[in-house]
Structures are given as structure tokens and as C-alpha cells.
Enzyme design. Sequence first.
Site, short mmCIF file in Angstrom:
data_model
loop_
_atom_site.label_atom_id
_atom_site.label_comp_id
_atom_site.label_asym_id
_atom_site.label_seq_id
_atom_site.Cartn_x
_atom_site.Cartn_y
_atom_site.Cartn_z
N SER A 18 0.83 -1.20 0.00
CA SER A 18 0.00 0.00 0.00
C SER A 18 0.86 1.25 0.00
O SER A 18 1.64 1.46 -0.92
CB SER A 18 -0.95 -0.04 1.20
OG SER A 18 -1.98 0.90 1.06
N GLU A 71 -9.72 -5.63 -3.74
CA GLU A 71 -9.06 -4.60 -2.94
C GLU A 71 -10.06 -3.74 -2.17
O GLU A 71 -9.90 -3.50 -0.97
CB GLU A 71 -8.21 -3.70 -3.85
CG GLU A 71 -7.03 -4.37 -4.50
CD GLU A 71 -5.79 -4.39 -3.61
OE1 GLU A 71 -5.85 -3.84 -2.48
OE2 GLU A 71 -4.78 -4.95 -4.04
N HIS A 97 -7.82 -5.62 0.38
CA HIS A 97 -6.57 -4.90 0.63
C HIS A 97 -5.99 -5.30 1.98
O HIS A 97 -6.72 -5.36 2.97
CB HIS A 97 -6.89 -3.40 0.60
CG HIS A 97 -5.73 -2.49 0.52
ND1 HIS A 97 -4.93 -2.38 -0.58
CD2 HIS A 97 -5.24 -1.58 1.42
CE1 HIS A 97 -4.01 -1.46 -0.37
NE2 HIS A 97 -4.16 -0.97 0.84
#
Length: 549
Positions: free
Chosen positions: A228, A348, A449
Site C-alpha cells: 500500500s 481490494e 486490501h
Amino acid sequence: MFRRKIIGSTFQVGAAALTLLVGGLLGAASPAAAATSHTDYTHCRTSISLGRVQGLAQGATCSYLGVPYAAPPTGARRFLPPAPVTPWHGTLQATAAKPGCPQDLTVGPGVGTEDCLYTDVWQPRGGASARQPKPVMVFIHGGADELGAAGDPVFNGAQLADHGDAIVVSVDYRLGLLGWTELGGLDPRYAGSGNNGLRDQIAALTWVRQHVGAFGGDPGNVTVFGQSAGAISIDAMLAGNHPERLFQRAIVESGPGYLVHSQDYARSAAAHVLAAGKITSVAQLDAMSTAQLLQLQATAQQGVPGLADALFFGPSIDGRLVPGPVVDRIAAGSARDVQLMTGTTENETDYWALFEPAVLDLPLSAYQSFPAVLADRKQQMYDAYAADRPGLPAGRVVNAMITDQTERVPTLRMAEAQSRWRPTYVYQFDWHVPYVAGLPAAQNLGAMHTLELPFVFGNLDLDAFPRGAATVAADRPQLTALSDDMMTSWTSFARNGVPGWPSYTPSVRATRIWDTHPSVQDAPMENERALWNAYPFPDWDVREWSAQS
């Protein structure tokens, strides 16, 4: 609201001049040959040029926690680039993780300390290979460049180091206003402060090159990996000048290069922060306490919606550290001497539903961040995605489109760009907690995610995910096998640049699918990927997303 939790770690809630410190991108000497390790593996002691270090024995590894890589960025150095560490007398007790850098008051009462530029190092103990230099893996945590810490238990590198016989290093870096606010407009002496978080990471990688030999690592075989926000910083470094002087390989997890901020946005965000506190000089900021700075940061972000808030801070194209747009730079060969592995999770955006379940019900009409250049194809693209997902509600289809727009497709663009120069590898993480009929949508989330991180580190703590703990308890052997496979691939790539599946090319698009029965697929979801061919993915300017809630 789900502010500051969209891009980053689920688990974190609650000397020399600048040229030397950023030498890896601006021109530095090549790393010295791997030093003979001075480690006492029995008692977890070692010596580096800065002084002696006492670590902690943890099973099959030595853990050295809280080793400084730069001087404290405090006092007059608060908004300046990182400075070298002063050597210490006696033995540094590196036996407890540091609290990390200051983090927004909305997640706790002033979490962290400004004296936060530390590394954690995990080293396999003993064995026949103890004297052979080992590959080095340096982790940069996520957290929207506002949250997270190297000491998060999920990022404990002991399992990964032992499994892959590698040195694992995790770093802290300045967050939020302290690490990513451009103050050059107030005072030219602070020009470039908007990338101080990136400078911290570069200083950490420089420290690794200089000192990891004493921990048994090979300074000429360094892999940087991040997820990320951490991955986005790696992208920024890949776009710099000679990133191979810092690392030889990179693993980019859920952080495509176009999320690096445009220079105009970086200036605009800084102006917004300064206006929120009526700040007209750096001296005013220097006079504020850590808590006051965190409060100013929170005030500046009040009312900033959706992705514009989650990506408020971060690295930017500044013309020096990051000379230009990431994918353009990579395509032109900026990282031609770096091997790349990159990937995303299948779903995600399901992560957002942990904080705002309504995102799963987003109708097509509310998908305001859809690119204007493709506006006449919006319905056609939705219909194509819906046809591949029969029976799913509209919100799920829209979220699949957003995942592709924000993560998957730009990640593949970056892989294509790098594949022109070096073999490049792509993965997709598909495993998720099994769906249960009858539960609300927000309790039946896909491969969201951050979900791959417990598997990458071998720390199968899924408590932060709905029904995660129960799933691990019920299926630990199979999930452990998946984690073992992923750790093998990550460390194999770090060792020799080959993760165990074919490289990615625009003609084949070989992709490793991570699930309980891993496979390799050529061009998965190819029809949907191709629908975005007409979109150029410009430099990230979060203002374009300000309507997205």
C-alpha cells in the site's frame, strides 16, 4: 466515515549532507563487499561501525529491535532531511520494538514519538549457512502515510527470516504532516520537506547497505518490499535516478505507481494544512508540540472525503528525488537494473467495508471517480463486469470496477513497463474468508486490501477480518501451507530473482494466483483489463477524487 483507513495496514488502528543520505538515488558509491559477520548467534550480539548491539533470541532467529538508522528528527531537525546516527558508547539494548512515529489523534491519544527513525532486524541463528551472506529483505509498512509501525506484530519478520534463511529488516519513517508536508513555500531552506518520509526510507536503505553485513546479510543483494503506502514509496524510488544503488529487487504489493502525487497536488495539500492552522512560518510549526501538530493534521483533513483523505499524504513528483511520472520513468528505463515483482488482491476495495459497509452498495450513478475520458463507455463497462459476475448486486460490480481502476490495471501497466527491461513477475491474491449464506454483505468480504500480509510474514493473525480468527482455527494446516508457499516465493525472489512462476509479458500476462490451491493463469480477467486500454492513468491528483465517498 472510513478516513485514513482505506490505503494501509489493517493492523495499526488504535555526518553527511542530503546528498549522502539520498545517495542511492542521486549518486552514491557502490556497496562495500559483504562484511564478515561479527554476530554471536548464541547470545544474539553483534557489532556495527556505530557500536555494539544486543538483540533478543526468539526461537530460530535473533531479533534486533529499535536500532537507529538516522538521528532523531527532533528540535531544529523536525522538518529537515534525516541526519546520520551518532555512534554510541557501550552496548545498545535492541530488545524491544519502538512505538513508531506520531500518528493521528483520531486513532489514539498521540500514538508514537518524533524520535522514531529505527529499524528492526531479524537474523536466522546458527546453522551451516551462518557464515554465508544472506539475502536482505527490507519492509516498508503501509498505512496511508499516516498510520502504521515497523513494530506491528503482523510485520514481525522472525518467521519469514527463518523460513527463507534471509535477513529481514523493517523500518519506521515520518508520517502525516511531519513526513509529507512541503514547506519550501514558507522557507526555501525546507524545500523538499514534502518528501521527507521518502528521504527517511532512503536513509534506512543506505544504513542497510552500510551495516547489514554485520548481521550476516549481503549488502549487494537487497530486496525492498512494501504494501500500500509502503509500495507507493517504492514506486517513487523506482522512478528515481539509479535505484539499483539502494536495492537490486523490489516487491510492490497493492500500490501502483500512478498513486504517487503530482507536484501541484503536493503543493495544494501543504497549503491546505497551513491554512487550517493559519501558519505563516516554519517557526510556528516548530513551536507546536507533537500533539498540536497531530491536531492540526486532523483539522486540515476534516471534511476531506473518501480516497482524497486516504491519499492526502504521500510521496510526490518533486523533480529531484522523483524526477517524473513513475510509469513513464520506468518505461524509459529508470529501474532497468532492478528486478520487479508486483501484484494486488482480487477484491481490494472490500477493505473499505470494514469501516463503511455502505460502500458495498455503491450504485453506478454514485461512481463519480470514473474517468471522464471514458464517460461514454461507463454503462458498457459496467454491463461487461456484471456479465462476468452473474447474480452479484450492483454495488459489488461497481467495487470490482474501482479495484481495477485504482489497483489492478495500473499495477499491470507498471509491470508491462518494467518487463521491457527485466523479467517481471505478477501475482494476484484470491484467498478470502469463506462466505456464509445469510450474513450481511459487510460480513462476507472477499480478498481485500492488506489480506495477504499475514501470509507473507507467516503470522496468521486474521483477527482484524470478519470471522478471520475462526477460519484460521478451523483450517490452520491449509492456511499455513499457503503462507509457506508465499514465504518461499518472496524469499526465493529476494535470493535469486525467481519467485517460482513464469515472468509477465504483454503477450502472455502470466499471473500467479494465490489461494489454497495456487495456480498460474495467463491473462486472468483479460476482457475487463482491456476495457481500460483507452485510459492513460495520469499522475495522481487526489482532487480529482474528492467527490468519491
